[in-house]
Design an enzyme around this catalytic site. Structure first.
Site, PDB file in Angstrom:
ATOM      1  N   HIS A   1       0.852  -1.188   0.000  1.00  0.00           N
ATOM      2  CA  HIS A   1       0.000   0.000   0.000  1.00  0.00           C
ATOM      3  C   HIS A   1       0.889   1.240   0.000  1.00  0.00           C
ATOM      4  CE1 HIS A   1      -3.798  -2.066   1.892  1.00  0.00           C
ATOM      5  NE2 HIS A   1      -3.374  -2.662   0.799  1.00  0.00           N
TER       6      HIS A   1
ATOM      7  N   GLU B   1       1.131   3.712   1.962  1.00  0.00           N
ATOM      8  CA  GLU B   1       1.757   4.054   3.238  1.00  0.00           C
ATOM      9  C   GLU B   1       3.002   3.197   3.490  1.00  0.00           C
ATOM     10  OE1 GLU B   1      -1.393   3.337   2.636  1.00  0.00           O
ATOM     11  OE2 GLU B   1      -2.776   4.373   3.978  1.00  0.00           O
TER      12      GLU B   1
ATOM     13  N   CYS C   1      -5.451   1.561   6.168  1.00  0.00           N
ATOM     14  CA  CYS C   1      -6.103   0.285   6.477  1.00  0.00           C
ATOM     15  C   CYS C   1      -5.563  -0.251   7.800  1.00  0.00           C
ATOM     16  CB  CYS C   1      -5.894  -0.721   5.352  1.00  0.00           C
ATOM     17  SG  CYS C   1      -4.284  -1.546   5.426  1.00  0.00           S
TER      18      CYS C   1
ATOM     19  N   CYS D   1      -1.765  -0.986   7.656  1.00  0.00           N
ATOM     20  CA  CYS D   1      -0.937   0.222   7.664  1.00  0.00           C
ATOM     21  C   CYS D   1      -1.000   0.906   9.026  1.00  0.00           C
ATOM     22  CB  CYS D   1      -1.377   1.171   6.556  1.00  0.00           C
ATOM     23  SG  CYS D   1      -1.061   0.494   4.917  1.00  0.00           S
TER      24      CYS D   1
END
Lengths: 187, 359
Positions: free
Chosen positions: A72, A74, A108, A111
């Site tokens: 992701h 992040e 999420c 993360c």
């Protein structure tokens, strides 16, 4: 815009409460990134990690090219900060303690866990993530009692959230050709 | 997978000295929630069906259709062998003193011939239909309830879901994870190891250990393994070449192989599994063996990776597959999977105790 703050000047972590001008400035950059991603057919999430008024990490979703579903934006941005620390010979633990994440969509659960493990003090985000959100929507990882998972962090949520949602809607109208056929959700 | 109900022979327990239990959802593992209800003895047994019909028309008991309206009285020597639920306490106006409770306070006499009922009394009834046999047994101590038993869950809760043969294979894979943990520990890492296996081919696709002592503090053993699987599929974000134990292999599948043979056909959690596909797609359908319960980051990484099943040795203080969260059963998420704990428990516990490096 929701925020939980306590004005205790003795709390070191509170010194990373950016001014509204700073938030405006960095979130504008995050939205620019998200729009650019959408134009390139990528997940429209903009994400940057700011340390001492300097962008150390910029992330975009790299799931498809790495075949690794954990890449992701992040996670990618956190890696950039680590690389910077390595190059500049800085202690990453100290840097992360003073680094703010600006992201257009709520991180999420994974993360949020990563941010917490690294002791990031503050996350500013745009819209909620009802499917995976780990900062209040599905779970509240930054606030929950997890003594062995880094330190709790603060969130400032709802910054230009309608705009962030609109970007995601535009993207999800297209289909992800790499994903298996989704099943209709019950309920 | 068919439930394995057969008892293990005594001789087989010599090779495998551990039991494996499912980590079920809160709904499946919590104590039965109870509601208060008014019940009354049925004075004349022959009037039972009339009374049940009339009571049901006044108090249909919506939301608690699982409870039986009538029970046979516990005390067989009782004058009135049957008792019937009149209504739930929440269905009627509060009654200040239950001692003086009369049936006429609960029922309009013009709609029920109340002479067929004795003095009402308070009982507790299960608020929800039981999902597991232990819940059913607990609920039934209060009032009889219907129960649609999932035999596979019942067998799993007894630690008897897997055959000795299957457990021997699990032991082999968890041993590989323990070895990886020890190799990581020798390099100054936390003693956590993991392997990802394709249960169809029984091949280990990735072996990893905690690598937090290296360049990246997020390189928990599970994150390492997920990236190694990606490497094997031609992707991957990292190189773990300097850690000789961290390895991957390229997945193989023969064309005659059906990917649904070994995978669970009955879902222990009562939730949908991601559809199996021919081309390897992230960790779809794979099994993870990890020496201790994953943290919240790793647990959610497994959701994103569409893992098939997770087996861990021992629980962790902040674990997210049973201890602090049950990410694998989290209702809002789009992928769910089965989790089992206890595989090679002793060896995994030993790793945990001498795991020195904790952040």
């Amino acid at each position: 815009m929701g925020t939980e703050t306590d004005d205790n000047p003795a709390d070191h972590r509170n010194t990373f409460q950016p001014s509204s001008e700073e938030i405006e400035h960095w979130m504008q950059k995050a939205f620019d990134m998200a729009k650019e991603a959408l134009e390139n057919g990528e997940v429209p999430v903009g994400c940057l990690m700011v340390y001492n008024n300097e962008v150390l990490g910029r992330g975009r979703n790299e799931v498809n090219e790495t075949k690794n579903a954990t890449r992701h934006a992040e996670m990618v941005a956190l890696d950039h900060v680590l690389q910077w620390c390595h190059q500049e010979n800085r202690n990453s633990k100290e840097v992360f303690k003073e680094t703010v994440l600006y992201v257009t969509v709520e991180p999420c659960i994974m993360c949020a866990g990563a941010l917490r493990l690294l002791n990031i003090p503050l996350v500013v985000y745009g819209c909620r993530n009802e499917r995976f959100g780990g900062c209040g929507s599905v779970l509240n990882v930054p606030a929950d009692e997890l003594p062995r998972t880094g330190a709790p962090f603060k969130c400032i949520s709802g910054f230009r959230s309608e705009e962030a949602v609109e970007l995601l809607k535009l993207f999800y109208k297209q289909e992800n050709p790499n994903a298996p056929k989704p099943k209709a959700r019950k309920d | 997978m068919e439930p394995q109900c057969k008892r293990r022979k005594a001789s087989e327990s010599e090779t495998v000295a551990w039991d494996v239990f499912p980590v079920l959802s809160d709904e499946q593992s919590q104590d039965a929630e109870l509601l208060e209800a008014y019940a009354a003895p049925i004075i004349n047994k022959k009037e039972t069906s009339r009374l049940v019909k009339e009571l049901a028309s006044i108090y249909p008991l919506p939301g608690v259709q699982h409870i039986k309206r009538v029970r046979a009285c516990k005390d067989s020597g009782s004058l009135n062998p049957l008792e019937v639920i009149v209504c739930l306490v929440r269905d009627v106006q509060p009654i200040p003193n239950n001692k003086d409770l009369s049936i006429s306070a609960l029922l309009p006499s013009d709609r029920v011939d109340i002479s067929g009922l004795g003095k009402p009394f308070l009982v507790k009834v299960p608020a929800y239909p039981p999902l597991t046999r232990p819940q059913f047994e607990q609920a039934s101590r209060h009032w009889p309830t219907s129960f649609h038993e999932d035999k596979r869950v019942t067998v799993a809760l007894k630690g008897q879901l897997f055959t000795a043969d299957q457990k021997a294979k699990m032991q082999k894979f968890m041993t590989a994870a323990v070895m990886a943990a020890k190799a990581g520990r020798a390099l100054g890492m936390d003693a956590v190891g993991a392997v990802i296996v394709d249960p169809q081919t029984e091949r280990v696709l990735a072996t990893g250990h905690d690598c937090r002592g290296g360049a990246n503090p997020l390189h928990h053993a599970v994150m390492v393994c997920i990236d190694l699987v990606a490497r094997g599929q031609g992707g991957g974000a990292y190189k773990f070449d300097r850690y000789p134990t961290c390895q991957f292999s390229v997945p193989t599948s023969s064309p005659h192989q059906s990917r649904t043979v070994i995978s669970p056909s009955v879902d222990l959690l009562g939730l949908d599994q991601a559809e199996q596909s021919w081309v390897p797609y992230i960790c779809t359908g794979y099994d993870l063996y990890v020496t201790r319960e994953p943290c919240v980051m790793c647990a959610m990484a497994l959701v994103h990776s569409r893992i098939g099943r997770v087996f861990y040795g021992v629980a962790s203080e902040d674990g997210a597959l049973g201890t602090k969260y049950k990410i694998h059963t989290q209702k809002d998420l789009n992928h769910h999977f089965e989790v089992f704990k206890g595989v090679l428990e002793q060896e995994c516990e030993e790793l945990k105790q001498d795991g020195a490096l904790i952040k």
